[in-house]
Write a protein that holds these residues in place. Structure first.
Motif, PDB file in Angstrom:
ATOM      1  N   ASP A 276      12.882   0.902  -1.273  1.00 50.97           N
ATOM      2  CA  ASP A 276      13.007   0.357   0.075  1.00 50.97           C
ATOM      3  C   ASP A 276      12.672   1.485   1.054  1.00 50.97           C
ATOM      4  OD1 ASP A 276      13.553  -1.288   2.192  1.00 50.97           O
ATOM      5  OD2 ASP A 276      15.714  -0.976   2.093  1.00 50.97           O
ATOM      6  N   THR A 277      11.502   1.426   1.632  1.00 49.97           N
ATOM      7  CA  THR A 277      11.058   2.497   2.526  1.00 49.97           C
ATOM      8  C   THR A 277      11.020   2.001   3.962  1.00 49.97           C
ATOM      9  OG1 THR A 277       8.744   1.900   2.131  1.00 49.97           O
ATOM     10  CG2 THR A 277       9.661   3.637   0.752  1.00 49.97           C
ATOM     11  N   ARG A 278      11.221   2.908   4.889  1.00 54.30           N
ATOM     12  CA  ARG A 278      11.154   2.602   6.316  1.00 54.30           C
ATOM     13  C   ARG A 278       9.763   2.962   6.818  1.00 54.30           C
ATOM     14  NH1 ARG A 278      14.528   6.372   8.337  1.00 54.30           N
ATOM     15  NH2 ARG A 278      12.851   7.502   9.297  1.00 54.30           N
ATOM     16  N   PRO A 279       9.068   2.057   7.485  1.00 59.33           N
ATOM     17  CA  PRO A 279       7.732   2.384   7.997  1.00 59.33           C
ATOM     18  C   PRO A 279       7.753   3.670   8.814  1.00 59.33           C
ATOM     19  CG  PRO A 279       8.143   0.055   8.266  1.00 59.33           C
ATOM     20  CD  PRO A 279       9.442   0.675   7.803  1.00 59.33           C
ATOM     21  N   GLY A 280       6.808   4.535   8.536  1.00 63.47           N
ATOM     22  CA  GLY A 280       6.695   5.802   9.246  1.00 63.47           C
ATOM     23  C   GLY A 280       7.400   6.955   8.561  1.00 63.47           C
ATOM     24  N   LYS A 281       8.302   6.657   7.615  1.00 68.76           N
ATOM     25  CA  LYS A 281       8.980   7.729   6.886  1.00 68.76           C
ATOM     26  C   LYS A 281       8.066   8.229   5.778  1.00 68.76           C
ATOM     27  CE  LYS A 281      12.989   9.145   4.366  1.00 68.76           C
ATOM     28  NZ  LYS A 281      14.169   8.791   3.626  1.00 68.76           N
ATOM     29  N   ILE A 282       7.902   9.527   5.706  1.00 65.39           N
ATOM     30  CA  ILE A 282       7.031  10.123   4.694  1.00 65.39           C
ATOM     31  C   ILE A 282       7.908  10.890   3.711  1.00 65.39           C
ATOM     32  CG2 ILE A 282       5.166  11.754   4.296  1.00 65.39           C
ATOM     33  CD1 ILE A 282       4.082  10.924   7.060  1.00 65.39           C
ATOM     34  N   ILE A 283       7.781  10.544   2.449  1.00 64.79           N
ATOM     35  CA  ILE A 283       8.545  11.189   1.382  1.00 64.79           C
ATOM     36  C   ILE A 283       7.821  12.465   0.970  1.00 64.79           C
ATOM     37  CG2 ILE A 283       9.495  10.921  -0.943  1.00 64.79           C
ATOM     38  CD1 ILE A 283      10.628   8.943   1.182  1.00 64.79           C
ATOM     39  N   MET A 284       8.524  13.589   1.050  1.00 64.77           N
ATOM     40  CA  MET A 284       7.930  14.866   0.660  1.00 64.77           C
ATOM     41  C   MET A 284       8.433  15.237  -0.735  1.00 64.77           C
ATOM     42  SD  MET A 284       8.139  18.618   2.434  1.00 64.77           S
ATOM     43  CE  MET A 284       9.794  18.971   1.888  1.00 64.77           C
TER      44      MET A 284
ATOM     45  N   THR B 106       0.830  -1.199   0.000  1.00 65.00           N
ATOM     46  CA  THR B 106       0.000   0.000   0.000  1.00 65.00           C
ATOM     47  C   THR B 106       0.867   1.253   0.000  1.00 65.00           C
ATOM     48  OG1 THR B 106      -0.111   0.012   2.414  1.00 65.00           O
ATOM     49  CG2 THR B 106      -1.900  -1.110   1.246  1.00 65.00           C
ATOM     50  N   VAL B 107       0.276   2.336  -0.492  1.00 66.37           N
ATOM     51  CA  VAL B 107       0.916   3.643  -0.494  1.00 66.37           C
ATOM     52  C   VAL B 107      -0.108   4.650  -0.004  1.00 66.37           C
ATOM     53  CG1 VAL B 107       1.988   5.444  -1.900  1.00 66.37           C
ATOM     54  CG2 VAL B 107       2.366   3.057  -2.468  1.00 66.37           C
ATOM     55  N   LEU B 108       0.313   5.504   0.909  1.00 65.47           N
ATOM     56  CA  LEU B 108      -0.545   6.569   1.419  1.00 65.47           C
ATOM     57  C   LEU B 108      -0.125   7.884   0.776  1.00 65.47           C
ATOM     58  CD1 LEU B 108      -2.579   7.746   3.539  1.00 65.47           C
ATOM     59  CD2 LEU B 108      -0.604   7.975   5.061  1.00 65.47           C
ATOM     60  N   ILE B 109      -1.086   8.644   0.284  1.00 63.50           N
ATOM     61  CA  ILE B 109      -0.844  10.021  -0.149  1.00 63.50           C
ATOM     62  C   ILE B 109      -1.504  10.886   0.914  1.00 63.50           C
ATOM     63  CG2 ILE B 109      -1.199  11.771  -1.914  1.00 63.50           C
ATOM     64  CD1 ILE B 109      -1.471   9.472  -3.950  1.00 63.50           C
ATOM     65  N   THR B 110      -0.700  11.688   1.597  1.00 63.45           N
ATOM     66  CA  THR B 110      -1.208  12.439   2.740  1.00 63.45           C
ATOM     67  C   THR B 110      -1.001  13.934   2.587  1.00 63.45           C
ATOM     68  OG1 THR B 110      -1.081  12.709   5.140  1.00 63.45           O
ATOM     69  CG2 THR B 110       0.966  12.130   4.014  1.00 63.45           C
ATOM     70  N   VAL B 111      -1.941  14.693   3.082  1.00 66.12           N
ATOM     71  CA  VAL B 111      -1.780  16.149   3.161  1.00 66.12           C
ATOM     72  C   VAL B 111      -1.588  16.569   4.616  1.00 66.12           C
ATOM     73  CG1 VAL B 111      -3.013  16.631   1.012  1.00 66.12           C
ATOM     74  CG2 VAL B 111      -4.281  16.562   3.163  1.00 66.12           C
TER      75      VAL B 111
ATOM     76  N   ALA C  36       4.607   6.390   2.281  1.00 66.81           N
ATOM     77  CA  ALA C  36       3.731   7.554   2.240  1.00 66.81           C
ATOM     78  C   ALA C  36       4.381   8.679   1.438  1.00 66.81           C
ATOM     79  CB  ALA C  36       3.411   8.045   3.643  1.00 66.81           C
ATOM     80  N   LEU C  37       3.553   9.380   0.695  1.00 67.43           N
ATOM     81  CA  LEU C  37       3.978  10.537  -0.084  1.00 67.43           C
ATOM     82  C   LEU C  37       3.227  11.758   0.424  1.00 67.43           C
ATOM     83  CD1 LEU C  37       5.425  11.818  -2.569  1.00 67.43           C
ATOM     84  CD2 LEU C  37       3.342  11.280  -3.859  1.00 67.43           C
ATOM     85  N   TYR C  38       3.970  12.820   0.670  1.00 66.08           N
ATOM     86  CA  TYR C  38       3.380  14.098   1.056  1.00 66.08           C
ATOM     87  C   TYR C  38       3.662  15.109  -0.046  1.00 66.08           C
ATOM     88  CZ  TYR C  38       3.009  18.674   3.324  1.00 66.08           C
ATOM     89  OH  TYR C  38       2.704  19.980   3.623  1.00 66.08           O
ATOM     90  N   PRO C  39       2.629  15.442  -0.845  1.00 67.52           N
ATOM     91  CA  PRO C  39       2.800  16.507  -1.830  1.00 67.52           C
ATOM     92  C   PRO C  39       2.803  17.845  -1.077  1.00 67.52           C
ATOM     93  CG  PRO C  39       0.827  15.192  -2.301  1.00 67.52           C
ATOM     94  CD  PRO C  39       1.331  14.811  -0.957  1.00 67.52           C
ATOM     95  N   ASN C  40       3.964  18.414  -0.907  1.00 60.89           N
ATOM     96  CA  ASN C  40       4.169  19.597  -0.075  1.00 60.89           C
ATOM     97  C   ASN C  40       3.213  20.736  -0.430  1.00 60.89           C
ATOM     98  OD1 ASN C  40       5.306  21.319   1.780  1.00 60.89           O
ATOM     99  ND2 ASN C  40       7.020  21.869   0.470  1.00 60.89           N
ATOM    100  N   GLY C  41       2.465  21.178   0.577  1.00 63.96           N
ATOM    101  CA  GLY C  41       1.577  22.320   0.412  1.00 63.96           C
ATOM    102  C   GLY C  41       0.189  22.012  -0.119  1.00 63.96           C
TER     103      GLY C  41
END
Length: 81
Positions: free
Chosen positions: A59-67, A6-11, A24-29
Motif C-alpha cells: 500500500d503506497t502513497r502517491p509521491g512517496k519514493i521508497i529508498m 506501474t512502478v517507477l525506478i528512479t535515480v 517508486a523505488l530509488y536505488p540509493n546512489g
C-alpha cells in the motif's frame, strides 16, 4: 483499482517526487543510466527489479519514493569475454 499498475525506478528522486508517481523505488546512489545497476551485475539488477515489482503488493502513497541501499553497486565487474 482501475488502469495498469506501474512502478517507477528512479535515480533522481527529487525530480520524480514532483510527478507523484503511484509507486517508486530509488536505488540509493545509483547513477543516471544505471537504474538497475551497472553492466554485468546480473544478480544486483534482478534484485532491484524484484524490489521494484514487490511495491505492487504494498500500500503506497502517491509521491512517496521508497529508498533502498544496494552495497554491491560499488563493486567493479569485468565485462565477460
Amino acid at each position: 483499482m482501475k488502469g495498469i499498475p506501474t512502478v517507477l525506478i528512479t535515480v533522481s528522486p527529487e525530480v520524480s517526487a514532483q510527478m507523484r508517481p503511484p509507486r517508486a523505488l530509488y536505488p540509493n546512489g545509483f547513477m543516471i543510466g544505471n537504474s538497475l545497476g551497472k553492466p554485468n551485475m546480473r544478480e544486483l539488477q534482478l534484485q532491484v527489479l524484484r524490489d521494484a515489482l514487490s511495491l505492487l503488493t504494498q500500500d503506497t502513497r502517491p509521491g512517496k519514493i521508497i529508498m533502498r541501499d544496494y552495497p554491491n553497486y560499488g563493486e567493479y565487474h569485468e565485462p565477460p569475454g
